[in-house]
Design a protein around this motif. Sequence first.
Motif, mmCIF file in Angstrom:
data_model
loop_
_atom_site.group_PDB
_atom_site.id
_atom_site.type_symbol
_atom_site.label_atom_id
_atom_site.label_comp_id
_atom_site.label_asym_id
_atom_site.label_seq_id
_atom_site.Cartn_x
_atom_site.Cartn_y
_atom_site.Cartn_z
ATOM 1 N N GLY A 121 -52.486 -4.753 2.535
ATOM 2 C CA GLY A 121 -53.579 -4.462 3.448
ATOM 3 C C GLY A 121 -53.056 -3.806 4.707
ATOM 4 O O GLY A 121 -51.854 -3.813 4.988
ATOM 5 N N GLY A 122 -53.969 -3.233 5.478
ATOM 6 C CA GLY A 122 -53.579 -2.600 6.726
ATOM 7 C C GLY A 122 -53.241 -3.628 7.794
ATOM 8 O O GLY A 122 -53.750 -4.753 7.802
ATOM 9 N N ASN A 123 -52.374 -3.230 8.720
ATOM 10 C CA ASN A 123 -52.071 -4.056 9.880
ATOM 11 C C ASN A 123 -53.144 -3.831 10.947
ATOM 12 O O ASN A 123 -53.696 -2.748 11.062
ATOM 13 N N GLY A 124 -53.415 -4.859 11.743
ATOM 14 C CA GLY A 124 -54.422 -4.703 12.778
ATOM 15 C C GLY A 124 -54.561 -5.954 13.614
ATOM 16 O O GLY A 124 -53.630 -6.767 13.697
ATOM 17 N N GLY A 125 -55.749 -6.112 14.263
ATOM 18 C CA GLY A 125 -55.990 -7.338 15.017
ATOM 19 C C GLY A 125 -55.785 -8.543 14.128
ATOM 20 O O GLY A 125 -55.054 -9.482 14.451
ATOM 21 N N SER A 126 -56.434 -8.525 12.963
ATOM 22 C CA SER A 126 -56.107 -9.399 11.837
ATOM 23 C C SER A 126 -55.774 -8.492 10.670
ATOM 24 O O SER A 126 -56.325 -7.386 10.546
ATOM 25 N N GLY A 127 -54.879 -8.927 9.802
ATOM 26 C CA GLY A 127 -54.421 -8.082 8.707
ATOM 27 C C GLY A 127 -55.377 -8.081 7.531
ATOM 28 O O GLY A 127 -56.053 -9.071 7.241
ATOM 29 N N GLY A 128 -55.422 -6.951 6.835
ATOM 30 C CA GLY A 128 -56.209 -6.862 5.610
ATOM 31 C C GLY A 128 -55.513 -7.561 4.458
ATOM 32 O O GLY A 128 -54.283 -7.707 4.426
ATOM 33 N N GLY A 129 -56.302 -8.020 3.493
ATOM 34 C CA GLY A 129 -55.731 -8.682 2.323
ATOM 35 C C GLY A 129 -55.045 -7.699 1.394
ATOM 36 O O GLY A 129 -55.432 -6.533 1.299
ATOM 37 N N VAL A 137 -45.903 -10.562 -2.050
ATOM 38 C CA VAL A 137 -45.128 -9.396 -1.634
ATOM 39 C C VAL A 137 -45.795 -8.606 -0.514
ATOM 40 O O VAL A 137 -45.171 -8.291 0.490
ATOM 41 N N LYS A 138 -47.087 -8.283 -0.689
ATOM 42 C CA LYS A 138 -47.717 -7.337 0.227
ATOM 43 C C LYS A 138 -49.017 -7.892 0.805
ATOM 44 O O LYS A 138 -49.896 -8.322 0.063
ATOM 45 N N LYS A 139 -49.110 -7.835 2.123
ATOM 46 C CA LYS A 139 -50.334 -8.204 2.822
ATOM 47 C C LYS A 139 -50.311 -7.536 4.188
ATOM 48 O O LYS A 139 -49.249 -7.105 4.657
ATOM 49 N N GLY A 140 -51.465 -7.439 4.825
ATOM 50 C CA GLY A 140 -51.516 -6.853 6.159
ATOM 51 C C GLY A 140 -51.156 -7.879 7.221
ATOM 52 O O GLY A 140 -51.441 -9.070 7.090
ATOM 53 N N SER A 141 -50.547 -7.426 8.308
ATOM 54 C CA SER A 141 -50.131 -8.307 9.400
ATOM 55 C C SER A 141 -51.132 -8.271 10.547
ATOM 56 O O SER A 141 -51.664 -7.212 10.886
ATOM 57 N N GLY A 142 -51.382 -9.438 11.147
ATOM 58 C CA GLY A 142 -52.223 -9.527 12.331
ATOM 59 C C GLY A 142 -51.412 -9.309 13.592
ATOM 60 O O GLY A 142 -50.183 -9.207 13.560
ATOM 61 N N ASP A 149 -52.565 -12.870 9.682
ATOM 62 C CA ASP A 149 -52.278 -12.026 8.527
ATOM 63 C C ASP A 149 -53.340 -12.176 7.439
ATOM 64 O O ASP A 149 -54.014 -13.209 7.338
ATOM 65 N N GLY A 150 -53.428 -11.148 6.602
ATOM 66 C CA GLY A 150 -54.238 -11.247 5.402
ATOM 67 C C GLY A 150 -53.515 -12.053 4.330
ATOM 68 O O GLY A 150 -52.366 -12.460 4.502
ATOM 69 N N GLY A 151 -54.193 -12.287 3.215
ATOM 70 C CA GLY A 151 -53.600 -13.035 2.110
ATOM 71 C C GLY A 151 -52.986 -12.118 1.071
ATOM 72 O O GLY A 151 -53.232 -10.908 1.037
ATOM 73 N N TYR A 152 -52.179 -12.712 0.179
ATOM 74 C CA TYR A 152 -51.555 -11.965 -0.908
ATOM 75 C C TYR A 152 -52.524 -11.807 -2.081
ATOM 76 O O TYR A 152 -53.339 -12.679 -2.361
ATOM 77 N N GLY A 153 -52.377 -10.679 -2.789
ATOM 78 C CA GLY A 153 -53.140 -10.481 -4.005
ATOM 79 C C GLY A 153 -52.542 -11.262 -5.167
ATOM 80 O O GLY A 153 -51.489 -11.905 -5.041
ATOM 81 N N GLY A 154 -53.217 -11.221 -6.301
ATOM 82 C CA GLY A 154 -52.793 -11.995 -7.475
ATOM 83 C C GLY A 154 -51.804 -11.256 -8.356
ATOM 84 O O GLY A 154 -51.365 -10.143 -8.060
ATOM 85 N N SER A 155 -51.467 -11.877 -9.456
ATOM 86 C CA SER A 155 -50.461 -11.351 -10.369
ATOM 87 C C SER A 155 -51.114 -10.856 -11.662
ATOM 88 O O SER A 155 -52.276 -11.154 -11.953
ATOM 89 N N ILE A 156 -50.362 -10.089 -12.431
ATOM 90 C CA ILE A 156 -50.811 -9.661 -13.749
ATOM 91 C C ILE A 156 -50.979 -10.910 -14.630
ATOM 92 O O ILE A 156 -50.147 -11.801 -14.584
ATOM 93 N N PRO A 157 -52.042 -11.024 -15.468
ATOM 94 C CA PRO A 157 -53.072 -10.012 -15.764
ATOM 95 C C PRO A 157 -54.338 -10.186 -14.935
ATOM 96 O O PRO A 157 -55.367 -9.608 -15.270
ATOM 97 N N ASN A 158 -54.297 -10.993 -13.874
ATOM 98 C CA ASN A 158 -55.496 -11.193 -13.062
ATOM 99 C C ASN A 158 -55.705 -10.012 -12.117
ATOM 100 O O ASN A 158 -54.765 -9.456 -11.566
ATOM 101 N N TRP A 159 -56.966 -9.662 -11.914
ATOM 102 C CA TRP A 159 -57.307 -8.551 -11.024
ATOM 103 C C TRP A 159 -57.809 -9.105 -9.696
ATOM 104 O O TRP A 159 -58.811 -8.647 -9.158
#
Length: 203
Positions: A121-129, A137-142, A149-159
Amino acid sequence: MTIKYLDSKRISGTSNEYKIHTFLNSTDDFEITAGSGDVEYLVVAGGGSGCNNYGGGGGAGGLKTGTVTLSTSTGSSGVHTVTVGSGGGYVVNTISNGSNSIFDTITSTGGGGGGNQGAAGGNGGSGGGGGSYTIGVKKGSGTVGQGYDGGYGGSIPNWTAGGGGGSSSVGGNATGSVSGSGGNGTQSSITGTALYYAGGGGA
């Protein structure tokens, strides 16, 4: 954005002791026409947008609150520009951050947009997920003092994807087949009513 100050023309001790100004759109001016005084403020920036393509939730706009002393000699002869930041727009497969809100010398940073598949996610006032396939691995920073910060996405095979950060807590991580919830907002009674501001978006 809300600004509250002691109005000396009113009767002290009554429910109308304070004058409250709320700015919701675009740009305006807050003007001190005589004397000086303490001004209480709540400045919230525009939130980031969520993202399509199994993307994360948008981060809340940055939130700042406090008190500043203003007078006819501060700003430009007592005039203080107020800018209300807009939320991020929807753009296909693109992170879209919110815009900053500004009062006097106080700037709240626009929220980070949600990341698309495989992207933080994008960095900003609060981070995007983070988008799907970004587990741990990847999340946006607040921004410190404005949001989380935003949260992390899931793993394969979940979308599944991560939730956007809020002004009081981080966005939720995707868990199994469930996407993350948005981070909590912050309660304020500056308008006379206890309300929550700057909560993150769920994925």
